[in-house]
Motif scaffolding. Structure first.
Motif, PDB file in Angstrom:
ATOM      1  N   THR A 177       0.830  -1.201   0.000  1.00  0.00           N
ATOM      2  CA  THR A 177       0.000   0.000   0.000  1.00  0.00           C
ATOM      3  C   THR A 177       0.866   1.253   0.000  1.00  0.00           C
ATOM      4  OG1 THR A 177      -1.760  -1.175   1.179  1.00  0.00           O
ATOM      5  CG2 THR A 177      -1.815   1.230   1.265  1.00  0.00           C
ATOM      6  N   LEU A 178       1.994   1.184   0.680  1.00  0.00           N
ATOM      7  CA  LEU A 178       2.934   2.297   0.721  1.00  0.00           C
ATOM      8  C   LEU A 178       3.557   2.554  -0.658  1.00  0.00           C
ATOM      9  CD1 LEU A 178       4.805   4.286   2.334  1.00  0.00           C
ATOM     10  CD2 LEU A 178       6.321   2.325   2.688  1.00  0.00           C
ATOM     11  N   ILE A 179       3.959   1.483  -1.342  1.00  0.00           N
ATOM     12  CA  ILE A 179       4.695   1.612  -2.602  1.00  0.00           C
ATOM     13  C   ILE A 179       3.772   1.856  -3.794  1.00  0.00           C
ATOM     14  CG2 ILE A 179       6.241   0.397  -4.197  1.00  0.00           C
ATOM     15  CD1 ILE A 179       7.514   1.388  -1.567  1.00  0.00           C
ATOM     16  N   ALA A 180       2.534   1.348  -3.721  1.00  0.00           N
ATOM     17  CA  ALA A 180       1.629   1.395  -4.883  1.00  0.00           C
ATOM     18  C   ALA A 180       1.458   2.788  -5.481  1.00  0.00           C
ATOM     19  CB  ALA A 180       0.278   0.794  -4.517  1.00  0.00           C
ATOM     20  N   PRO A 181       1.163   3.825  -4.699  1.00  0.00           N
ATOM     21  CA  PRO A 181       0.977   5.144  -5.322  1.00  0.00           C
ATOM     22  C   PRO A 181       2.266   5.705  -5.928  1.00  0.00           C
ATOM     23  CG  PRO A 181       0.931   5.321  -2.937  1.00  0.00           C
ATOM     24  CD  PRO A 181       0.883   3.862  -3.252  1.00  0.00           C
ATOM     25  N   LEU A 182       3.417   5.298  -5.391  1.00  0.00           N
ATOM     26  CA  LEU A 182       4.693   5.749  -5.946  1.00  0.00           C
ATOM     27  C   LEU A 182       4.941   5.076  -7.295  1.00  0.00           C
ATOM     28  CD1 LEU A 182       6.800   5.588  -2.660  1.00  0.00           C
ATOM     29  CD2 LEU A 182       5.619   7.572  -3.652  1.00  0.00           C
ATOM     30  N   TYR A 183       4.633   3.792  -7.347  1.00  0.00           N
ATOM     31  CA  TYR A 183       4.773   3.074  -8.613  1.00  0.00           C
ATOM     32  C   TYR A 183       3.788   3.628  -9.646  1.00  0.00           C
ATOM     33  CZ  TYR A 183       4.306  -0.539 -12.108  1.00  0.00           C
ATOM     34  OH  TYR A 183       4.215  -1.192 -13.301  1.00  0.00           O
ATOM     35  N   PHE A 184       2.595   3.971  -9.218  1.00  0.00           N
ATOM     36  CA  PHE A 184       1.593   4.529 -10.137  1.00  0.00           C
ATOM     37  C   PHE A 184       2.110   5.821 -10.769  1.00  0.00           C
ATOM     38  CE2 PHE A 184      -2.330   6.863 -11.168  1.00  0.00           C
ATOM     39  CZ  PHE A 184      -3.013   5.896 -11.891  1.00  0.00           C
TER      40      PHE A 184
END
Length: 205
Positions: A160-167
């Motif tokens: 959940t932490l990494i998902a928006p950064l990857y997006f």
């Protein structure tokens, strides 16, 4: 031994491997996967191409080796004594890596034509699965300190932490910086504290 265009000939063993992998990464950064050739890698590494073929059967196996090594590069896992700062530091470390020259090259490669290679598929899976597993110890410590609910799913919290950064990186191409990292950390922490990332919710029976 003779001197090549990009540097002196190197010796055998570990030095050859290091030189060839570094040259492969540099060639990927400069020219991309489509233009990658063993000849150019050999020139940059300062070895004969037969030396490369003795260790790797083709450019695909070389790229798999390079990505595997780069993805395994340790992003420091923090232990600050506070889940707030631990999550922030993990997010910032991820941003620093994926925006570095090496990180940008790796992401470009795993989503290029190289993505069809089975080994690249495995390397991409390693990137998105091994990181959360390694970082989960920070979440476990936070649970033990009473900062998070006891049933918090550590791997899901890191995803959940990494998902928006990857997006931002792969889809919207919005700026990826410390501010984005800090925002992602706040959102993931709020979700975890609200119980949205409990093992019951993330692994329903």
């Amino acid at each position: 031994m003779s001197t090549e265009k990009h540097g002196r000939q190197v010796g055998r063993g570990a030095k050859v491997r290091t030189a060839v992998l570094a040259a492969t990464l540099a060639e990927l950064a400069d020219h991309g996967y489509a233009a990658l050739t063993i000849d150019n890698i050999a020139r940059r590494a300062g070895v004969h191409k037969t030396t490369i073929y003795r260790r790797w059967k083709d450019r695909e196996s070389l790229v798999v080796d390079v990505l595997g090594e780069q993805i395994a590069v340790d992003i420091p896992m923090p232990d600050t004594g506070s889940v707030d700062t631990d999550l922030r530091d993990i997010a910032r470390a991820f941003v620093a890596w994926v925006t570095s020259p090496a990180g940008q090259t790796i992401f470009a490669a795993i989503f290029s034509d190289a993505a069809r290679i089975p080994g690249i598929v495995d390397a991409r899976r390693q990137l998105f699965e091994e990181g959360p597993r390694r970082a989960s110890s920070a979440i476990s410590r936070a649970v033990q300190r009473g900062e998070l609910p006891p049933d918090t799913d550590a791997e899901e919290l890191i995803k959940t932490l990494i998902a928006p950064l990857y997006f931002r990186l792969a889809i919207t191409t919005e700026p990826l910086d410390q501010a984005a990292a800090d925002h992602a950390a706040r959102v993931a922490l709020a979700a975890a504290r609200a119980g949205a990332l409990s093992s019951t919710n993330t692994n329903p029976q």
